[in-house]
Design a protein around this motif. Structure first.
Motif, PDB file in Angstrom:
ATOM      1  N   ASP A 178     100.441  46.070  82.741  1.00  0.00           N
ATOM      2  CA  ASP A 178      99.389  46.880  83.367  1.00  0.00           C
ATOM      3  C   ASP A 178      98.852  47.921  82.396  1.00  0.00           C
ATOM      4  O   ASP A 178      97.644  48.155  82.303  1.00  0.00           O
ATOM      5  CB  ASP A 178      99.929  47.578  84.619  1.00  0.00           C
ATOM      6  CG  ASP A 178     100.136  46.604  85.763  1.00  0.00           C
ATOM      7  OD1 ASP A 178      99.875  45.401  85.574  1.00  0.00           O
ATOM      8  OD2 ASP A 178     100.572  47.051  86.842  1.00  0.00           O
ATOM      9  N   TYR A 183      95.043  47.889  83.546  1.00  0.00           N
ATOM     10  CA  TYR A 183      95.079  47.667  84.993  1.00  0.00           C
ATOM     11  C   TYR A 183      95.759  48.805  85.730  1.00  0.00           C
ATOM     12  O   TYR A 183      95.516  49.008  86.923  1.00  0.00           O
ATOM     13  CB  TYR A 183      95.793  46.344  85.297  1.00  0.00           C
ATOM     14  CG  TYR A 183      95.871  46.009  86.767  1.00  0.00           C
ATOM     15  CD1 TYR A 183      94.716  45.765  87.514  1.00  0.00           C
ATOM     16  CD2 TYR A 183      97.095  45.943  87.422  1.00  0.00           C
ATOM     17  CE1 TYR A 183      94.786  45.470  88.863  1.00  0.00           C
ATOM     18  CE2 TYR A 183      97.177  45.651  88.773  1.00  0.00           C
ATOM     19  CZ  TYR A 183      96.018  45.414  89.480  1.00  0.00           C
ATOM     20  OH  TYR A 183      96.089  45.113  90.824  1.00  0.00           O
ATOM     21  N   GLN A 184      96.588  49.562  85.038  1.00  0.00           N
ATOM     22  CA  GLN A 184      97.287  50.674  85.681  1.00  0.00           C
ATOM     23  C   GLN A 184      96.309  51.675  86.285  1.00  0.00           C
ATOM     24  O   GLN A 184      96.647  52.410  87.214  1.00  0.00           O
ATOM     25  CB  GLN A 184      98.184  51.391  84.674  1.00  0.00           C
ATOM     26  CG  GLN A 184      97.441  52.042  83.520  1.00  0.00           C
ATOM     27  CD  GLN A 184      98.378  52.823  82.608  1.00  0.00           C
ATOM     28  OE1 GLN A 184      99.564  52.815  82.801  1.00  0.00           O
ATOM     29  NE2 GLN A 184      97.820  53.499  81.628  1.00  0.00           N
ATOM     30  N   ASP A 186      93.612  50.872  87.879  1.00  0.00           N
ATOM     31  CA  ASP A 186      93.040  50.307  89.105  1.00  0.00           C
ATOM     32  C   ASP A 186      94.057  50.090  90.212  1.00  0.00           C
ATOM     33  O   ASP A 186      93.699  50.012  91.379  1.00  0.00           O
ATOM     34  CB  ASP A 186      92.362  48.961  88.793  1.00  0.00           C
ATOM     35  CG  ASP A 186      91.136  49.126  87.915  1.00  0.00           C
ATOM     36  OD1 ASP A 186      90.472  50.170  88.051  1.00  0.00           O
ATOM     37  OD2 ASP A 186      90.867  48.236  87.097  1.00  0.00           O
ATOM     38  N   ARG A 187      95.327  49.944  89.848  1.00  0.00           N
ATOM     39  CA  ARG A 187      96.327  49.675  90.874  1.00  0.00           C
ATOM     40  C   ARG A 187      96.581  50.931  91.702  1.00  0.00           C
ATOM     41  O   ARG A 187      96.369  52.060  91.254  1.00  0.00           O
ATOM     42  CB  ARG A 187      97.638  49.181  90.228  1.00  0.00           C
ATOM     43  CG  ARG A 187      98.405  50.265  89.532  1.00  0.00           C
ATOM     44  CD  ARG A 187      99.706  49.765  88.929  1.00  0.00           C
ATOM     45  NE  ARG A 187     100.417  50.884  88.313  1.00  0.00           N
ATOM     46  CZ  ARG A 187     101.086  50.806  87.178  1.00  0.00           C
ATOM     47  NH1 ARG A 187     101.114  49.675  86.500  1.00  0.00           N
ATOM     48  NH2 ARG A 187     101.717  51.867  86.707  1.00  0.00           N
ATOM     49  N   SER A 188      97.079  50.731  92.924  1.00  0.00           N
ATOM     50  CA  SER A 188      97.388  51.865  93.796  1.00  0.00           C
ATOM     51  C   SER A 188      98.576  52.633  93.230  1.00  0.00           C
ATOM     52  O   SER A 188      99.415  52.075  92.510  1.00  0.00           O
ATOM     53  CB  SER A 188      97.714  51.381  95.215  1.00  0.00           C
ATOM     54  OG  SER A 188      98.856  50.550  95.211  1.00  0.00           O
ATOM     55  N   HIS A 189      98.666  53.912  93.547  1.00  0.00           N
ATOM     56  CA  HIS A 189      99.681  54.766  92.929  1.00  0.00           C
ATOM     57  C   HIS A 189     101.102  54.352  93.269  1.00  0.00           C
ATOM     58  O   HIS A 189     102.043  54.672  92.544  1.00  0.00           O
ATOM     59  CB  HIS A 189      99.456  56.222  93.350  1.00  0.00           C
ATOM     60  CG  HIS A 189      99.918  56.545  94.737  1.00  0.00           C
ATOM     61  ND1 HIS A 189      99.193  56.216  95.854  1.00  0.00           N
ATOM     62  CD2 HIS A 189     101.061  57.130  95.183  1.00  0.00           C
ATOM     63  CE1 HIS A 189      99.842  56.603  96.935  1.00  0.00           C
ATOM     64  NE2 HIS A 189     100.978  57.154  96.567  1.00  0.00           N
ATOM     65  N   ALA A 191     102.078  51.089  93.826  1.00  0.00           N
ATOM     66  CA  ALA A 191     102.241  49.641  93.663  1.00  0.00           C
ATOM     67  C   ALA A 191     103.584  49.289  93.024  1.00  0.00           C
ATOM     68  O   ALA A 191     104.277  48.369  93.474  1.00  0.00           O
ATOM     69  CB  ALA A 191     101.098  49.073  92.828  1.00  0.00           C
ATOM     70  N   LEU A 192     103.984  50.012  91.974  1.00  0.00           N
ATOM     71  CA  LEU A 192     105.250  49.699  91.305  1.00  0.00           C
ATOM     72  C   LEU A 192     106.442  50.027  92.190  1.00  0.00           C
ATOM     73  O   LEU A 192     107.461  49.338  92.168  1.00  0.00           O
ATOM     74  CB  LEU A 192     105.348  50.462  89.982  1.00  0.00           C
ATOM     75  CG  LEU A 192     104.366  50.030  88.892  1.00  0.00           C
ATOM     76  CD1 LEU A 192     104.568  50.878  87.643  1.00  0.00           C
ATOM     77  CD2 LEU A 192     104.539  48.561  88.551  1.00  0.00           C
ATOM     78  N   LEU A 195     106.750  47.231  94.538  1.00  0.00           N
ATOM     79  CA  LEU A 195     107.228  46.061  93.826  1.00  0.00           C
ATOM     80  C   LEU A 195     108.731  46.153  93.609  1.00  0.00           C
ATOM     81  O   LEU A 195     109.456  45.163  93.751  1.00  0.00           O
ATOM     82  CB  LEU A 195     106.500  45.937  92.483  1.00  0.00           C
ATOM     83  CG  LEU A 195     106.595  44.597  91.755  1.00  0.00           C
ATOM     84  CD1 LEU A 195     106.038  43.468  92.625  1.00  0.00           C
ATOM     85  CD2 LEU A 195     105.831  44.664  90.441  1.00  0.00           C
TER      86      LEU A 195
END
Length: 329
Positions: A178, A183-184, A186-189, A191-192, A195
């Motif tokens: 990411d 991409y980091q 654009d991803r939601s805060h 997301a990780l 995951l």
């Protein structure tokens, strides 16, 4: 009448950390770092309080790490505390003597000097463990297991550590990709974080108990033995292979499991049922139920063997193994 809790020594009722940090805080607030950001990180069924402090230091609450490893400050821990009175002590989850050979000097020093921090100006200071130490802590349990130095009561800690390490590795490579691609942004805060929860849940799912205690209790009865407090004999494994696995598709399932699970050196990579996908595991559980039902009807092992010869082979759907599915896909 005074509240019972008020009569208990604060060190003995689990508030030792609070007492300790207040004593340190009283010595000088300059040692306390303030959190720039704080939140909660789910680790299995436990949420770890975490924070990013001044200077970019990332910490996990020491108290929460205790909970994550199911640690209890028992009598042996307090005995070690007393023996080392006036000196720095390791957290209770690593204070057992058999862990000592597997704790590096750097890790020992870091754990004996926790980071004192507070999440806001009015908060009570807490002990923090640097976040990057968590994989090293997991490594202690795994190293002790590899060397055969874990006590039976500690085996579950190595299992938790293995699941955590696998999840950390997966999330880590995702985060690196990411960051490298941008991409980091654009991803939601969270997301990780989500995951990580997913990977831990998947890891735990692999280790769910497929063979119930009642199954082994019936085996004990048929063989007129008691294995409830010790290691089960090898002939129990042979029983399971013959009457649980071999009947599945005329031995095809057992043959494929051997290919997947047995190394060239003859060692097992995992429990057989961990290779099965959901459909295969459901059929295994169905076969277990059939065998256990027959066991309950028999008076001894010879009676069971005679009855089992009359049972038919179990036929189940193809593509039962996750490994085979990946090859086909």
């Amino acid at each position: 009448m005074a509240d019972k809790k008020d009569t208990i020594n604060p060190i003995l009722d689990g508030t030792f950390e609070q007492v300790a940090v207040k004593m340190v805080a009283g010595a000088g607030s300059s040692n306390i770092l303030d959190a720039i950001y704080s939140g909660k990180l789910p680790i299995g069924d436990v949420e770890l309080d975490c924070a990013v402090l001044d200077g970019g230091v990332r910490v996990l609450s020491e108290r929460a790490v205790h909970r994550a490893f199911g640690s209890k400050r028992g009598g042996s821990h307090w005995k070690r505390m007393k023996e080392n009175e006036g000196g720095a002590n390791l957290p209770s989850f690593l204070s057992a003597k058999n862990y000592k050979p597997f704790i590096s000097n750097d890790l020992e020093v870091a754990l004996k000097k926790p980071v004192l921090y507070r999440t806001n100006a009015g908060a009570t200071p807490a002990n923090g463990i640097r976040a990057e130490l968590l994989p090293e802590i997991c490594g202690v349990f795994l190293s002790a297991r590899r060397k055969g130095e874990l006590h039976p009561s500690q085996e579950h800690l190595a299992l938790q550590a293995e699941i955590l390490m696998e999840a950390f590795a997966k999330v880590g490579i995702v985060a690196l990709v990411d960051e490298a691609t941008g991409y980091q942004l654009d991803r939601s805060h969270d997301a990780l974080r989500l995951l990580l929860s997913k990977y831990i849940a998947e890891g735990l799912q692999k280790w769910l108990k497929t063979f119930p205690d009642a199954f082994f209790a019936e085996l004990d009865r048929l063989y007129d033995t008691d294995t409830s407090h010790g290691k089960r004999p090898q002939y129990y494994g042979k029983f399971i292979n013959k009457y649980v696995y071999d009947p599945l598709e005329n031995g095809y399932v057992k043959k494929e499991l051997d290919k997947l699970n047995i190394t060239d050196e003859g060692k097992r990579r995992a429990r057989f049922h961990q290779w099965l996908n959901d459909e295969g595991r459901n059929m295994l559980i169905h076969q277990l139920g059939r065998v256990q039902g027959l066991m309950e009807m028999c008076s001894d092992i010879e009676h069971f063997k005679a009855a089992a010869r009359k049972q038919k082979t179990v036929s189940i759907a193809p593509y039962l193994f996750d490994e085979m599915n990946r090859i086909i896909d």
